[in-house]
Design a protein around this motif. Structure first.
Motif, mmCIF file in Angstrom:
data_model
loop_
_atom_site.group_PDB
_atom_site.id
_atom_site.type_symbol
_atom_site.label_atom_id
_atom_site.label_comp_id
_atom_site.label_asym_id
_atom_site.label_seq_id
_atom_site.Cartn_x
_atom_site.Cartn_y
_atom_site.Cartn_z
ATOM 1 N N LEU A 231 -10.311 -82.052 -16.207
ATOM 2 C CA LEU A 231 -10.900 -82.353 -14.908
ATOM 3 C C LEU A 231 -10.081 -81.739 -13.782
ATOM 4 O O LEU A 231 -8.884 -81.955 -13.674
ATOM 5 C CB LEU A 231 -10.992 -83.871 -14.698
ATOM 6 C CG LEU A 231 -11.943 -84.643 -15.627
ATOM 7 C CD1 LEU A 231 -11.889 -86.119 -15.310
ATOM 8 C CD2 LEU A 231 -13.372 -84.119 -15.508
ATOM 9 N N ASP A 232 -10.737 -80.925 -12.972
ATOM 10 C CA ASP A 232 -10.143 -80.427 -11.734
ATOM 11 C C ASP A 232 -11.240 -80.497 -10.676
ATOM 12 O O ASP A 232 -12.372 -80.941 -10.951
ATOM 13 C CB ASP A 232 -9.601 -79.014 -11.899
ATOM 14 C CG ASP A 232 -10.633 -78.023 -12.435
ATOM 15 O OD1 ASP A 232 -11.852 -78.250 -12.192
ATOM 16 O OD2 ASP A 232 -10.257 -77.031 -13.073
ATOM 17 N N ALA A 233 -10.940 -80.070 -9.471
ATOM 18 C CA ALA A 233 -11.895 -80.185 -8.368
ATOM 19 C C ALA A 233 -13.202 -79.459 -8.680
ATOM 20 O O ALA A 233 -14.300 -79.971 -8.410
ATOM 21 C CB ALA A 233 -11.269 -79.646 -7.094
ATOM 22 N N LEU A 238 -19.272 -80.676 -10.713
ATOM 23 C CA LEU A 238 -20.425 -80.561 -11.604
ATOM 24 C C LEU A 238 -20.748 -81.864 -12.317
ATOM 25 O O LEU A 238 -21.684 -81.918 -13.120
ATOM 26 C CB LEU A 238 -20.177 -79.465 -12.643
ATOM 27 C CG LEU A 238 -19.869 -78.064 -12.100
ATOM 28 C CD1 LEU A 238 -19.573 -77.114 -13.245
ATOM 29 C CD2 LEU A 238 -21.022 -77.551 -11.249
ATOM 30 N N LEU A 239 -19.973 -82.914 -12.040
ATOM 31 C CA LEU A 239 -20.123 -84.201 -12.705
ATOM 32 C C LEU A 239 -20.407 -85.295 -11.686
ATOM 33 O O LEU A 239 -19.998 -85.206 -10.530
ATOM 34 C CB LEU A 239 -18.845 -84.557 -13.477
ATOM 35 C CG LEU A 239 -18.376 -83.576 -14.556
ATOM 36 C CD1 LEU A 239 -16.988 -83.967 -15.021
ATOM 37 C CD2 LEU A 239 -19.359 -83.551 -15.722
#
Length: 287
Positions: A231-233, A238-239
């Protein structure tokens, strides 16, 4: 051919308003109507059946725009089940059958008797002695016994035991072998729609959120699971509905194919249930 059509329909009831509803329910399919309590499902059904008049807009059934003028003839073509019945407390099934023969031009007495036996409804008991579930079964038996072309079901399974719910859903599936049969199924038990619905309509705060083919809708959105480390920015953009735990994250996305290509086997994709999708879209709408 369209079974139900609403064009720019609005209705104000106190502080609640159905707003500019456009909806086409095509013949030959099961359409699920979903939404939270108070979202407008029952109000919409009352308008469709002519139980309430719209403040604005046009409603047609089977292509007939004069719903109010032709209401009796149209109701002969519709079987309906409401979450609450209005059966006379002192009446019995044989007495009710005499009324149904007069009310419905195409009432099928042998079929009605078949469902009474099949559903184990107590014929000689007065309706005041019926359980809530037994009253619902009687409503269903009536709806299925006058050769209706359209079934309008408002929370029909909410008071049914699990075994009968399954039996009822199987009956609906069998009815759809007739390509002219159409079913509008309003429910908060969205699991009832997972296996039988062709289309899903979601209503929220008096507005249609979406009306789409169920399989395409559930293909568009997926539940994703994976390690928190990815998980990154950019990924989080997209989530939605991201939940992080000690063992990873869970989220919903309509960009699951891009994420699968990006992260491969690190991403696990799962099918969403309709209730999960409804919660997701409602939450996103409120943000």
């Amino acid at each position: 051919m369209t079974a139900i059509q609403l064009k720019n329909v609005s209705k104000t009831q106190g502080s609640f308003q159905l707003k500019n509803i456009d909806l086409n329910i095509e013949r030959g399919f099961i359409t699920g109507l979903i939404g939270e309590n108070g979202a407008g499902k029952t109000s919409l059904i009352h308008l469709i059946l002519g139980l309430k008049k719209p403040d604005a807009g046009d409603i047609s059934l089977f292509g007939d725009h004069a719903v109010e003028a032709h209401r009796e003839a149209l109701l002969n073509r519709i079987g309906f089940v409401f979450s609450e019945d209005r059966f006379p407390e002192k009446m019995t099934v044989p007495q009710l059958k005499k009324i149904l023969k007069r009310f419905y031009e195409d009432f099928n007495a042998p079929q009605f008797e078949h469902y009474i036996r099949k559903f184990k409804i107590r014929e000689k008991q007065k309706f005041k002695n019926y359980s809530t579930g037994e009253r619902m079964k009687l409503s269903i038996a009536i709806a299925l016994s006058h050769n209706a072309e359209l079934l309008v079901l408002d929370e029909p399974t909410s008071n049914l035991d699990p075994n009968f719910r399954i039996e009822f859903l199987e009956i609906l599936q069998a009815l759809m072998e007739d390509e002219n049969m159409t079913i509008l199924f309003s429910t908060h038990i969205t699991s009832d729609l997972d296996s039988i619905a062709d289309y899903i309509v979601m209503i929220d705060e008096g507005k249609i959120v979406f009306h789409e083919e169920k399989d395409l809708l559930l293909e568009k959105y997926k539940k994703l699971k994976g390690p928190v480390e990815i998980l990154d920015a950019q990924t989080e953009d997209l989530l939605t509905g991201i939940k992080k735990t000690a063992v990873g994250f869970e989220a919903i996305s309509d960009e699951h194919r891009a994420l699968e290509e990006l992260y491969g086997s690190q991403i696990l994709t799962e099918q969403l249930r309709i209730d999960e999708l409804m919660h997701h879209l409602k939450k996103g709408k409120d943000v």
